[in-house]
Design an enzyme around this catalytic site. Structure first.
Site, PDB file in Angstrom:
ATOM      1  N   GLU A 402      11.005  59.960 -32.302  1.00  7.34           N
ATOM      2  CA  GLU A 402      12.392  59.541 -32.589  1.00  7.34           C
ATOM      3  C   GLU A 402      12.426  58.752 -33.993  1.00  7.34           C
ATOM      4  OE1 GLU A 402      14.034  58.667 -28.095  1.00  7.34           O
ATOM      5  OE2 GLU A 402      13.282  56.869 -29.097  1.00  7.34           O
ATOM      6  N   GLU A 559      13.155  64.650 -24.325  1.00  3.78           N
ATOM      7  CA  GLU A 559      13.070  63.486 -23.248  1.00  3.78           C
ATOM      8  C   GLU A 559      14.529  63.319 -22.628  1.00  3.78           C
ATOM      9  OE1 GLU A 559      12.213  59.796 -24.643  1.00  3.78           O
ATOM     10  OE2 GLU A 559      10.553  60.276 -26.051  1.00  3.78           O
TER      11      GLU A 559
END
Length: 901
Positions: A402, A559
């Site tokens: 991320e 995710e």
């Protein structure tokens, strides 16, 4: 193998050192070291180390040239003649690879480029130049090398400083017809302007050119590899990547077998005792797990002290997973630096806008532009890639995690230096920057590059173009870090795909993902569903955009959550059926992988209350049963794997730069939210049963009957022309308030709003009229506008007013344009209000719902090739009797998959 020999030249024998790779060679490079034309030899690192590394990394034969130096009366053209003689010898041999390159460093770069120019038309396939010295006179950056020293170097080499032949310093030559040129620059190099100027000259001459900036380095850094190992590694990786025989990057996981929908989670075995690992893998197999992301936050375990690695535990886990048929998406564990690194080097820690240091204690506490962090991170990447390159479980590389989630905006001195470098590349001159930034306002005009800072905390509104450019720079800086890691992974594992997990979700916009998408082998995304009436539609919107970031190719949901998250003020669990519905919505929009955070719910740490596939309560739980059922459901959908989304008739355009600009400060209202407006249109279309694609502004729009471009605030001239051509050729464009207002520099288009789109829309607005909170303006069609309003003047008789404000004046207009049209909505109507005008926009475009009337609004339709996904947008069952081949009913929060008609 290394061989020294001599090659016949016009001035006598020329010494060369030939470096050969261990395996078959795919390319040959003639390389000339630097040294100001009068220093250097085949043993210096810039010759020997560079040649050896490029031979190894690029599977290339590298011929390093010991040309005659400009000493003892030797001058130009003797050094060029020597390099040219070696090039002629190389090209005359049939036993060397067909792919041929020439390159050099500093003065050697001048010799290499001069040789390429002598052979133009039948010369090299590419050129590699390290911190080249090609021009005289050359402006310096003031890092120590004086103009007198440069003059002395040129006089010694050429014999004079006037009337210099282009063959001597080829920056003044005609560069047309050269092959692609790859230029390595040292950041703190006083001669860097020569390389920067060459790049501009090459582009002007139509020659493909690319540069790589080695941060924190000075001139000749390849000759001092131990001073900055990370910069040396990255620099050689840049050259090796160019020199290596091109091969198509893999587009999906490295695995054998039939296509399937992958299923799994982040797996963090380092959080658990070794005896738990086997139990984990047993339960994974029961749930149908096929892949796990591994090692994401394991740097402190893998390198517990600087330079001391412990891969033993990870070896066990990777072997265990492979033995049980589970693939590994292996992370480069660089998302969070270990304590020993931040203690020794606190200068890697980010600094916020107010000047506060972001201290360790959470995660992602590193500066994207820190040369120190980059050095340590790349060393770890090389170590882990070398360790697992050939492991059969390795299916993909997961770079960091991320990127930009917590460190996209760094205002440190490192960031300031890198920002100035970025600005020099964008604007070239200070005059151009001052013009773009409008610095005559508030006496901000810059006279030196070093005067420029990031938009740190100030006593009032900061220059808006400075803010916009800093957003562009910050996205690019993170992307640059990704590319630095990718270069090493490409070098060591060219057959393993490389990606990083995006965060296309909600209001996250720090990273320009449409720009990043071209750099990943497949798009991966993390998405966590929000709350509110449009939460499910937002999930669909984000999944839809992911499916269109790379031309509709399948992507990977890296995710999402099985149930509750832990980072909102209140974190309720998901309702029954939502786990499967959320997952399958992503699949419907092109995801060929469905993974969760995480496999086993943590006992400790900040995310211990975040749901997982295996919760605290164990396997005998509703969550684990739902997970297992989903695994079986995904196995049944293997037939859609590899099939992209079927394009829709309508597109909703997303432009990250307009998003950034429209939400800057000092605007008519600070209540405007770019993505909310885009989502309102998407919801309104779903409410009518209309399929729409969410696409980047750069997408090809020609196949869409209707294009909605909400709050398209920045419209450069080229985009205006694209939109005009789209409408002229039969497309139907819709845009909204605060669109077309400014150019790429955030300078207002003069003459009235909506600026660049004024003529296309056939309207003119003199002044914005934003609305206070709680204020609504009624329209004649029964809708109400909020947030924004305008007094719209119709300037073209071809404009039709579709709705007016109740107190007078056009609110929604449509103008016929060629075979198409251009429509404008001057206020925020919300999904319900947009529903009242959509018929007037869809009908001219010939767009109708593909769903029976009874399903429109209640069911979302997504199509992947031969199948239709029907997604229940409600909590109640929906009858499907009107659809051939469908079951009798679609359960509340359910998803069914049926054959396309």
């Amino acid at each position: 193998m290394v061989t020294d020999r001599e090659i016949a030249g016009p001035h006598g024998p020329v010494p060369v050192r030939i470096h050969e790779p261990e395996g078959p060679a795919g390319a040959v490079l003639v390389w000339a070291h630097g040294g100001g034309f009068r220093h250097g030899d085949l043993d210096m690192p810039e010759a020997d180390h560079v040649a050896a590394e490029l031979a190894r990394r690029a599977d290339a034969v590298v011929v390093s040239v010991g040309y005659r130096l400009a000493v003892g009366g030797v001058r130009y053209p003797v050094p060029v003649d020597d390099v040219h003689a070696v090039w002629t010898w190389v090209t005359g041999r049939d036993d060397l690879p067909a792919r041929k390159a020439i390159g050099g460093a500093s003065a050697g770069a001048a010799l290499a480029l001069a040789t390429a120019l002598r052979c133009r038309g039948h010369g090299p396939d590419l050129i590699l130049l390290a911190y080249p010295f090609l021009h005289f006179p050359t402006p310096t950056l003031g890092h120590g090398r004086s103009l007198e020293n440069i003059e002395d170097m040129v006089r010694n080499y050429v014999g004079r400083i006037s009337d210099i032949p282009a063959d001597a310093l080829p920056g003044s030559a005609d560069l047309r017809g050269l092959p692609p040129v790859h230029i390595l620059l040292s950041e703190d190099d006083d001669l860097r302007p020569s390389g920067e100027l060459l790049e501009r000259q090459l582009r002007e001459a139509g020659v493909p050119a690319g540069t790589f900036l080695a941060r924190g380095t000075t001139h000749g850094h390849l000759n001092r590899p131990h001073d900055a190992p990370a910069a040396d590694d990255a620099s050689l990786g840049f050259f090796a990547g160019a020199l290596r025989v091109p091969r198509e990057a893999p587009r999906w996981l490295r695995r054998d077998g039939e296509p399937r929908i992958e299923f799994g989670a982040d797996y963090n075995p380092e959080q658990w005792p070794r005896e738990v690992w086997a139990e984990d893998v047993r339960a994974m197999r029961e749930a149908g797990v096929t892949i796990v992301s591994l090692g994401i936050f394991s740097w402190a375990r893998l390198e517990p002290a600087e330079g001391r690695y412990d891969f033993g535990w990870l070896d066990e886990v990777v072997d265990l997973l492979h033995a049980n048929g589970i693939l590994v998406d292996l992370a480069t564990p660089t998302a969070s630096p270990p304590p020993w690194l931040t203690t020794k080097h606190p200068e890697i820690l980010p600094v916020d806008r107010e000047g506060r240091t972001v201290w360790p204690g959470a995660r992602q506490h590193w500066r994207p532009t820190s040369p120190v962090f980059r050095e340590h991170a790349l060393r770890m990447v090389r170590a882990i890639a070398g360790r697992y390159a050939r492991h059969p479980a390795l299916a993909a590389w997961h770079v960091s995690n991320e990127l930009g989630c917590h460190n996209v905006d760094d205002y440190s001195d490192d960031a300031a230096r890198a920002f100035r470098v970025w600005l020099r590349a964008r604007y070239v001159t200070l005059d151009a920057l001052n013009a773009a930034w409008g610095t005559d306002f508030w006496s901000q005009r810059y006279g030196e590059w070093d005067q420029i800072l990031p938009p740190r905390h100030a006593g009032g509104p900061v220059n808006p173009t400075q803010q916009l450019d800093f957003k562009r720079f910050s996205s690019d800086a993170l992307k640059d870090h990704y590319l630095a890691e990718r270069r090493i992974l490409r070098e060591l594992t060219p057959d393993v795909p490389v990606t990083t997990n995006f965060m296309v979700a909600g209001d996250i916009n720090g990273m320009n993902y449409p720009d990043w998408a071209a750099e990943v082998d497949f798009v991966a995304n993390d998405h966590y569903i929000g709350f509110g009436a449009q939460a499910r539609d937002e999930l669909s919107f984000s999944a839809n955009l992911c499916g269109n970031l790379i031309a509709g190719r399948p992507w990977f949901l890296m995710e999402h959550s099985t149930s509750a998250v832990n980072w909102r003020p209140v974190n309720p669990p998901k309702l029954p059926g939502e786990l499967a519905r959320d997952s399958l919505t992503h699949v419907a929009h092109g995801a060929d992988g469905v993974c969760f955070f995480q496999w086993r719910q943590s006992r400790a740490g900040a995310e211990k209350y975040h749901s997982a596939m295996l919760p605290h309560a164990g396997e005998q739980t509703a969550i684990f049963r739902a997970v297992t059922e989903l695994g079986a459901r995904l196995r049944s959908l293997s037939g859609v794997a590899g099939i992209g989304r079927t394009p829709a008739p309508v597109a909703v355009v997303v432009d990250y730069e307009s998003w950034w600009a429209a939400e800057l400060d000092s605007h008519p209202t600070d209540r405007l939210r770019y993505r909310r407006e885009a989502l309102d249109w998407y919801t309104a279309l779903l409410d009518r049963g209309i399929r729409a694609d969410v696409v980047p502004v750069s997408a090809d729009l020609t196949g869409y009957r209707l294009v909605v471009a909400p709050i398209l605030h920045l419209v450069p001239a080229s985009l205006r022309q694209r939109l005009e051509a789209y409408a002229e050729r039969g497309g139907h464009l819709v845009t909204t308030y605060f669109s077309g207002i400014a150019d790429e520099n955030d300078h207002v288009w003069l003459g009235g709003y909506p600026g660049a789109l004024r003529d296309l829309l056939g309207i003119r607005v003199e002044e914005f009229a934003p609305l206070p909170d709680g204020t609504a303006v009624p329209l004649t069609n029964g809708a109400s506008g909020t947030l924004w309003s305008e007094r719209v003047e119709v300037t073209d008789p071809a404009v039709k007013v579709l709705a007016a404000y109740a107190d007078g004046g056009a609110a929604v207009t449509r103008r016929s344009v060629g075979d198409g049209s251009a429509a404008y909505v001057s206020t925020r109507l919300g999904p319900q209000g947009l529903g009242l005008i959509l018929e007037d926009l869809l009908t001219p475009a010939g767009v109708v719902s593909e769903l029976p009337a009874g399903l429109r609004g209640r069911v979302e339709l997504a199509i992947r090739g031969p199948v239709r996904f029907l997604i229940n947008r409600t909590d109640e069952p929906v009858g499907l009797s009107e659809l051939p081949g469908a079951p009798p009913a679609l359960p509340g929060r359910g998803v069914v998959v049926v054959p396309a008609p």
